[in-house]
Write a protein that holds these residues in place. Structure first.
Motif, short mmCIF file in Angstrom:
data_model
loop_
_atom_site.label_atom_id
_atom_site.label_comp_id
_atom_site.label_asym_id
_atom_site.label_seq_id
_atom_site.Cartn_x
_atom_site.Cartn_y
_atom_site.Cartn_z
N ASP A 80 15.34 -34.45 -16.55
CA ASP A 80 16.23 -36.03 -16.80
C ASP A 80 15.81 -36.36 -18.15
O ASP A 80 16.08 -36.83 -18.09
N ASN A 81 15.93 -34.86 -18.64
CA ASN A 81 16.27 -35.01 -19.91
C ASN A 81 14.88 -35.39 -21.06
O ASN A 81 14.93 -36.33 -22.13
N LEU A 82 13.63 -35.95 -21.09
CA LEU A 82 12.68 -35.89 -21.16
C LEU A 82 11.77 -35.06 -21.73
O LEU A 82 11.82 -33.33 -20.80
N VAL A 83 11.10 -34.99 -22.50
CA VAL A 83 10.12 -33.74 -23.18
C VAL A 83 9.05 -34.05 -23.19
O VAL A 83 8.11 -35.15 -23.63
N VAL A 84 8.24 -33.57 -22.65
CA VAL A 84 7.04 -32.70 -22.02
C VAL A 84 5.90 -32.00 -23.19
O VAL A 84 7.02 -31.06 -23.17
N ASN A 85 4.65 -32.49 -23.81
CA ASN A 85 4.26 -31.23 -23.97
C ASN A 85 3.75 -30.43 -23.04
O ASN A 85 2.45 -31.57 -22.64
N ILE A 86 3.06 -29.24 -22.86
CA ILE A 86 2.63 -28.63 -21.40
C ILE A 86 1.33 -27.96 -22.20
O ILE A 86 2.09 -26.53 -23.12
N ASP A 87 0.57 -27.92 -22.25
CA ASP A 87 -0.92 -26.77 -22.66
C ASP A 87 -1.35 -25.75 -21.54
O ASP A 87 -1.12 -25.60 -19.77
N THR A 88 -0.80 -24.52 -21.15
CA THR A 88 -1.46 -23.46 -20.49
C THR A 88 -2.08 -23.15 -19.86
O THR A 88 -3.15 -22.58 -21.24
N VAL A 89 -3.09 -22.32 -19.47
CA VAL A 89 -4.35 -21.49 -19.19
C VAL A 89 -3.86 -20.82 -17.99
O VAL A 89 -3.80 -20.15 -17.37
N LEU A 90 -3.89 -19.39 -18.89
CA LEU A 90 -3.69 -17.83 -18.29
C LEU A 90 -5.50 -17.22 -18.00
O LEU A 90 -6.10 -16.85 -19.08
N TYR A 91 -5.26 -16.49 -17.23
CA TYR A 91 -6.45 -15.61 -16.81
C TYR A 91 -5.84 -14.16 -16.54
O TYR A 91 -5.23 -14.19 -15.53
N TYR A 92 -6.44 -13.40 -16.71
CA TYR A 92 -5.81 -11.60 -16.89
C TYR A 92 -7.00 -10.23 -16.90
O TYR A 92 -7.38 -10.99 -17.53
N GLN A 93 -6.12 -9.64 -16.69
CA GLN A 93 -7.40 -8.45 -16.95
C GLN A 93 -6.87 -6.73 -17.00
O GLN A 93 -5.23 -7.02 -16.41
N ILE A 94 -6.77 -6.56 -18.05
CA ILE A 94 -6.26 -5.20 -18.26
C ILE A 94 -6.96 -4.21 -17.38
O ILE A 94 -7.91 -3.58 -16.71
N THR A 95 -5.60 -3.52 -16.17
CA THR A 95 -6.13 -2.61 -15.73
C THR A 95 -5.58 -0.95 -15.69
O THR A 95 -6.14 -0.50 -14.66
N ASP A 96 -4.92 -1.11 -16.79
CA ASP A 96 -4.60 0.48 -17.29
C ASP A 96 -4.52 0.38 -18.82
O ASP A 96 -3.57 -0.24 -19.62
N PRO A 97 -5.75 0.45 -19.70
CA PRO A 97 -5.45 0.85 -21.22
C PRO A 97 -4.86 1.70 -21.09
O PRO A 97 -4.08 1.01 -22.80
N ARG A 98 -4.10 2.62 -21.19
CA ARG A 98 -3.06 3.50 -21.46
C ARG A 98 -1.90 2.47 -21.78
O ARG A 98 -1.52 2.22 -23.33
N ALA A 99 -1.52 2.20 -20.06
CA ALA A 99 0.06 1.01 -20.84
C ALA A 99 0.06 -0.07 -21.01
O ALA A 99 1.05 -0.62 -22.15
N ALA A 100 -1.17 -1.03 -21.75
CA ALA A 100 -2.02 -1.87 -22.47
C ALA A 100 -1.61 -1.47 -23.67
O ALA A 100 -1.43 -2.49 -24.58
N ALA A 101 -1.99 -0.07 -24.15
CA ALA A 101 -2.24 0.08 -25.49
C ALA A 101 -0.79 0.53 -26.30
O ALA A 101 -0.03 0.89 -27.22
N TYR A 102 -0.01 1.22 -24.81
CA TYR A 102 1.12 1.90 -25.86
C TYR A 102 2.30 1.14 -24.98
O TYR A 102 3.97 1.68 -25.81
N GLU A 103 3.04 0.36 -23.57
CA GLU A 103 3.90 0.07 -23.39
C GLU A 103 4.55 -1.48 -23.81
O GLU A 103 5.39 -2.05 -24.18
N VAL A 104 3.20 -1.74 -24.53
CA VAL A 104 3.14 -3.10 -25.47
C VAL A 104 2.92 -2.77 -26.73
O VAL A 104 1.62 -2.55 -26.77
N ALA A 105 3.33 -3.46 -27.96
CA ALA A 105 3.15 -4.21 -29.27
C ALA A 105 1.87 -4.49 -29.23
O ALA A 105 0.50 -4.66 -30.06
N ASP A 106 1.96 -6.30 -28.80
CA ASP A 106 0.83 -7.06 -28.86
C ASP A 106 1.08 -7.56 -27.19
O ASP A 106 2.21 -8.74 -27.21
N TYR A 107 0.49 -7.50 -26.26
CA TYR A 107 0.71 -7.67 -25.24
C TYR A 107 0.16 -9.42 -24.86
O TYR A 107 0.94 -9.89 -24.31
N LEU A 108 -0.71 -10.10 -25.92
CA LEU A 108 -0.90 -11.60 -25.98
C LEU A 108 0.63 -12.65 -26.10
O LEU A 108 0.91 -13.01 -25.46
N GLN A 109 0.54 -12.11 -27.04
CA GLN A 109 1.58 -12.65 -27.98
C GLN A 109 2.72 -12.40 -26.86
O GLN A 109 4.05 -13.58 -26.60
#
Length: 362
Positions: A80-109
């Motif tokens: 309905d064309n209203l602007v709202v500001n939303i904050d999110t909280v993310l809970y994550y865990q690295i399961t594959d260190p190799r992919a987290a280091a080589y598949e994406v440059a900055d996984y948090l961003q």
């Protein structure tokens, strides 16, 4: 110093350096990615690990525990064309260190940008009210999209929570007014329900009271009627048991006549035809007929009336006042007759006292 000693000392230093360089101690819940000549070789596990000095080096050190990432408020446009500001909280865990280091440059961003775009797609299909009341649905849809996208990055998204939804100030004021109106409405409804229940209870109480009073009056009338019926029955039985003759009944009849004339509502009174007969019966019972001229005159009048054709009746032309006067006079005559009968009865019981009729006659 001799050259041999110098060479031995240098060799010892080199050996110590090589041994120290080949030993790596990895803490718990940490993972180290090892590169050999710039190429990924393996991931070191927690504990004591040996690497090739000079050839192997540690590229990235990752924490495999569950971590929390809180993003900054982001503007999102609703359906309905209203602007709202939303904050999110993310809970994550690295399961594959190799992919987290080589598949994406900055996984948090990458996770942050993916969260924003997914959130705008989800909120864009909802209006403001649905957005404020559908947090669980938004969380589940965000988690499904993020978990699918971050799986190839070696990251598992365990939970996504909406921390805050901040609508514009004008919308807040409108929402407060709406909330206040809803509360006033509920208060008015509750007040009306209370008054309704109170009136219903009052009406039921009044109904029960009227019913109980009516039942009490009914029971009282029944008991009173039973008492009167028993009294009449006892009197009737007493009269028949004592074999009362016509003289006693005539005497009681004459006692009742004065009460008929004493009523305030009697403006018209018809003298019954049995009056003279009752007077004659009482006079005959308590004395000689010759000693009571008024009774004989009354009997003669009664005979005359009987000869003419029955019970005397008042002429239709008499007024109401004349009828009342006649009723009073008849009552007085009946009372006088009763008094004379009582006096003669007492004189009959006492022979030494002269009768009233004889004294008046002398």
């Amino acid at each position: 110093m001799e050259p041999v000693v110098v060479l031995a000392l240098v060799a010892a230093i080199v050996v110590v350096f090589l041994v120290a360089s080949s030993v790596r101690i990895v803490p718990q819940a940490r993972r180290y990615n090892v590169e050999r000549f710039g190429r990924y070789r393996r991931t070191l596990q927690p504990g004591l690990n040996l690497v090739v000095p000079v050839a192997d080096r540690i590229n990235t050190k990752l924490d495999v525990r569950e971590q929390v990432y809180s993003s900054d408020p982001r503007p999102v446009i609703t359906e309905d064309n209203l602007v709202v500001n939303i904050d999110t909280v993310l809970y994550y865990q690295i399961t594959d260190p190799r992919a987290a280091a080589y598949e994406v440059a900055d996984y948090l961003q990458a996770i942050d940008q993916l969260t924003v775009t997914t959130l705008r797609n989800v909120i864009g299909s909802m209006d403001l009210e649905e957005t404020l009341t559908s947090r669980e649905e938004i969380n589940s849809r965000l988690r499904a999209v993020l978990d699918d996208a971050t799986g190839k990055w070696g990251i598992r998204v365990n939970r996504v929570e909406i921390k805050a939804i901040d609508p514009p100030h004008t919308i807040k004021e409108a929402m407060e007014k709406q909330m206040r109106a809803e509360r006033d409405k509920r208060a008015a409804i509750l007040h009306a329900e209370g008054e309704r229940q109170a009136k219903i209870l009052t009406a039921e109480g009044t109904k029960q009271k009227d019913i109980l009073e009516a039942q009490g009056t009914q029971q009282a009338m029944i008991l009173r009627a039973d008492g009167e019926a028993k009294a009449v029955e006892l009197v009737f039985q007493a009269v028949h048991r004592n074999n009362a003759d016509a003289k006693i009944l005539a005497y009681k009849y004459l006692e009742t006549l004065p009460h008929l004339a004493n009523s305030d509502n009697n403006t018209f009174w018809v003298i019954p035809g049995e009056l003279t007969e009752a007077i004659r019966t009482v006079t005959t019972a308590f004395g000689d007929q010759s000693t009571a001229p008024p009774q004989e005159a009354a009997a003669a009048g009664a005979d005359h009336t009987s000869a003419e054709g029955g019970t005397p009746e008042l002429d239709a032309g008499w007024s109401v006042s004349l009828a009342a006067a006649a009723a009073d006079e008849a009552g007085k005559q009946a009372a006088a007759a009763v008094s004379d009968a009582k006096a003669e009865a007492e004189a009959a019981k006492s022979p030494q006292m002269p009768r009233r009729g004889q004294t008046s006659g002398g």
